[in-house]
Design a protein around this motif. Sequence first.
Motif, PDB file in Angstrom:
ATOM      1  N   ARG A  59      -8.814 -54.655  53.090  1.00 12.06           N
ATOM      2  CA  ARG A  59      -9.708 -53.544  53.426  1.00 12.06           C
ATOM      3  C   ARG A  59     -11.140 -54.040  53.595  1.00 12.06           C
ATOM      4  NH1 ARG A  59      -9.373 -50.623  48.952  1.00 12.06           N
ATOM      5  NH2 ARG A  59      -7.294 -49.921  49.560  1.00 12.06           N
ATOM      6  N   GLU A  60     -11.572 -54.937  52.718  1.00 13.28           N
ATOM      7  CA  GLU A  60     -12.949 -55.432  52.825  1.00 13.28           C
ATOM      8  C   GLU A  60     -13.100 -56.380  54.009  1.00 13.28           C
ATOM      9  OE1 GLU A  60     -16.511 -54.523  51.744  1.00 13.28           O
ATOM     10  OE2 GLU A  60     -14.769 -53.796  50.598  1.00 13.28           O
ATOM     11  N   HIS A  88      -9.192 -58.821  42.051  1.00  7.16           N
ATOM     12  CA  HIS A  88     -10.055 -57.915  42.809  1.00  7.16           C
ATOM     13  C   HIS A  88     -10.922 -57.136  41.839  1.00  7.16           C
ATOM     14  CE1 HIS A  88      -6.644 -55.181  41.902  1.00  7.16           C
ATOM     15  NE2 HIS A  88      -7.594 -54.247  41.834  1.00  7.16           N
ATOM     16  N   VAL A 145      -1.782 -54.709  45.316  1.00  6.58           N
ATOM     17  CA  VAL A 145      -3.041 -53.954  45.237  1.00  6.58           C
ATOM     18  C   VAL A 145      -4.227 -54.876  45.524  1.00  6.58           C
ATOM     19  CG1 VAL A 145      -4.550 -52.612  43.724  1.00  6.58           C
ATOM     20  CG2 VAL A 145      -2.064 -52.298  43.613  1.00  6.58           C
ATOM     21  N   THR A 146      -4.193 -56.101  44.975  1.00  6.77           N
ATOM     22  CA  THR A 146      -5.263 -57.073  45.231  1.00  6.77           C
ATOM     23  C   THR A 146      -5.326 -57.422  46.713  1.00  6.77           C
ATOM     24  OG1 THR A 146      -5.080 -58.029  43.015  1.00  6.77           O
ATOM     25  CG2 THR A 146      -6.073 -59.406  44.716  1.00  6.77           C
ATOM     26  N   HIS A 189      -6.902 -54.483  48.627  1.00  3.80           N
ATOM     27  CA  HIS A 189      -8.361 -54.423  48.474  1.00  3.80           C
ATOM     28  C   HIS A 189      -9.038 -55.501  49.323  1.00  3.80           C
ATOM     29  CE1 HIS A 189      -7.691 -51.740  45.057  1.00  3.80           C
ATOM     30  NE2 HIS A 189      -8.994 -51.535  45.006  1.00  3.80           N
ATOM     31  N   THR A 190      -8.473 -56.680  49.337  1.00  2.00           N
ATOM     32  CA  THR A 190      -9.076 -57.792  50.078  1.00  2.00           C
ATOM     33  C   THR A 190      -9.024 -57.536  51.574  1.00  2.00           C
ATOM     34  OG1 THR A 190      -8.349 -59.306  48.321  1.00  2.00           O
ATOM     35  CG2 THR A 190      -8.988 -60.286  50.422  1.00  2.00           C
ATOM     36  N   GLU A 209     -12.283 -53.706  40.342  1.00  2.00           N
ATOM     37  CA  GLU A 209     -11.943 -52.300  40.172  1.00  2.00           C
ATOM     38  C   GLU A 209     -13.197 -51.438  40.355  1.00  2.00           C
ATOM     39  OE1 GLU A 209      -8.233 -51.161  38.401  1.00  2.00           O
ATOM     40  OE2 GLU A 209      -8.676 -52.013  40.390  1.00  2.00           O
ATOM     41  N   HIS A 236     -11.882 -60.581  47.275  1.00  5.41           N
ATOM     42  CA  HIS A 236     -12.313 -59.198  47.490  1.00  5.41           C
ATOM     43  C   HIS A 236     -13.779 -59.015  47.096  1.00  5.41           C
ATOM     44  CE1 HIS A 236     -12.803 -55.064  45.609  1.00  5.41           C
ATOM     45  NE2 HIS A 236     -12.665 -54.793  46.905  1.00  5.41           N
ATOM     46  N   HIS A 237     -14.151 -59.468  45.909  1.00  2.00           N
ATOM     47  CA  HIS A 237     -15.532 -59.339  45.450  1.00  2.00           C
ATOM     48  C   HIS A 237     -16.481 -60.122  46.366  1.00  2.00           C
ATOM     49  CE1 HIS A 237     -18.482 -59.605  41.779  1.00  2.00           C
ATOM     50  NE2 HIS A 237     -18.939 -58.846  42.758  1.00  2.00           N
TER      51      HIS A 237
END
Length: 670
Positions: free
Chosen positions: A591-592, A568, A584-585, A588-589, A570, A537-538
């Motif tokens: 979505r990016e 991920h 949740v991780t 987030h991943t 926050e 994600h980052h």
Amino acid sequence: MSRYRRYDGGDPLAPPVDLAEALDAIGQDVMAGSSPERAMREFLRRGGQDRTGLDDLARRVAERRREILERHDLDGTMREVRRLLDTAVTAERGQLARDITMDDGDRAFRELRLENLPTSTASAVSELSDYDWQSREAREAYEQIKDLLGRELLDQRFAGMKQALEGATEEDRAAVQEMLSDLNDLLEKHARSDGSPEATAEVDRAFAEFMDKHGDFFPENPQNVDELVDALAQRAAAAQRMLASMTPEQRAELMELSQQAFGSPGLMEQLARMDANLQALRPGEDWSGSETFEGGEGLGLGDGTGALQDLAQLDALADQLSQSYGGARLDDVDLDALARQLGDEAAVDARTLQELERALRDSGYLRRGSDGELRLSPKAMRQLGKSLLRDVADRMSGRSGARETRTSGLAGEPSGATRRWEFGDTEPWDVPRTITNAVLRDGGSPVRLRIDDVEVGETEARTQAAVALLVDTSFSMAMDGRWVPMKRTSLALHQLIRSRFRGDRLQLIGFGRHAEVMEIEQLTALDARWAKGTNLHHALLLANRFFRQHPNAQPVLLVVTDGEPTAHLEPDGEVWFAYPPDPVTIAHTVRELDGSARLGAQVTFFRLGEDPGLARFIDSMARRAGGRMVSPELDDLGVAVVGSYLGSRGPGTSYRDHFADWPGGRGFWA
């Protein structure tokens, strides 16, 4: 007048040392976590494909040392003395039996004396020191014992003296005694010198007078008193080590026999005086060591001392070849000593390694940082990248017939940039740049062109690309042997873009527990980190930021990983980690990743490992982004990544098509 000597520099037609193999090996070790200094040392120890390394030379030194100890013993002089004594006694007994004119009482007394000689060779020789020999042959054999002992004792301290004094007259022996006395006077004067200019000048005068008078005894021709002391002390210390290597019985017999050298104890007294002077002047020599000889070939005192000197020289060579001491350099290796012990070929091998080390240090491939540590220079990184890229190109060419592209930018139009001509180029010459290069090189007229002067104009083939290479730096990559292939792939792609597609932009992003943008030097030197987390994600956040910074470029997203996202970022910047992966991780991943797709990125995931769950997850991610998943073998990771990048630049077709019929490509494209 010209002087000639045998050439000992190896093949005079041999090419200069090739740094490519060394640099490739050093780069591999550096990428695996070794320091450049340690990596260079390791290569010099191993050697190259056709080059002997330090380890092989050290092994041969150890074998030579073992051969000396296993072949010889130190009883050679005693055996020869015993043989001569037996010859003398046998000849005397025969003479007594044949001499009918001798008084029976005298004969009986002599026979009794010979019959009751001590069993000790040294004691028997001493017992017969005042015997009136009746046999000429016996007398000559006994005199040979005294002569042999004198020559052997001198040969211990002065190599070659045994042969030089063979058949010597009383005058020759007197000259030796005089030389020893004068030598001891010189050594004692040198020891008393306080180092003042006056005292030093006095010692120098005494040395010159000594050499004028006795120089024939010193063929090595020392130039000053220190050189003389060094040579004598090394030999004398070896003689002491030889004595220490004997059994107590051998040592006692030799000491007793030594008093018979040249028929008087005078020689032994002068030699003992000389040993004491030398030990005081050179206490750093090894005066008390010993060795264990296990062979059956007897050595005389002089040859035994020479063997101890050889062993000391081999020990010094082993230390030099180990390079394990502070400030070690291959220039420390004594090539003359190596040639004496192992032959000229070994010295040539060592000299080649010395030249290689100097070339690596002086060529600019290694540079010392502010902390004093050696690092790969940008020049080295470029050279290593070329080597890796060449390997990738060879694999591509061998498998698919694909060829390197040498153009960049929009189709057919000059890009305004030039580059050095390379074999196979068809682009037109840039004449002004070519002529300028020749003028700058020679500095005048007439202008003489060389092939290195030629530059060609680059043409543009397509739109600029913004390439984000995301590489997994979690510990599992290092643990499962994927660390170095990942780095090699990054360096190859970096070199390709910097050298052939200079209009493109590349960003390297490493992601473990968190992600960070890295320069290629930082990535290749990165050590494995024991930190849990695969924060894709980052990494995607950083990649999308990079794409937005280049709105007119085609985004290309390349992701190399061996695990599902387990971390991920926050909103407050903290890292959230969970294993198994938290929904949740994943959210987030994804979505990016959708953000990358909206920016128009061409997405390729490179899956490492055989985990079926990972394969299903990454395949679904790739399909969602309209990209593809590739599952290469580790050896083919570079080919896959570079091929995907080149395919993303081709008009109208994916580079995937070029790999469809690769032999042995089972499972290569998922």
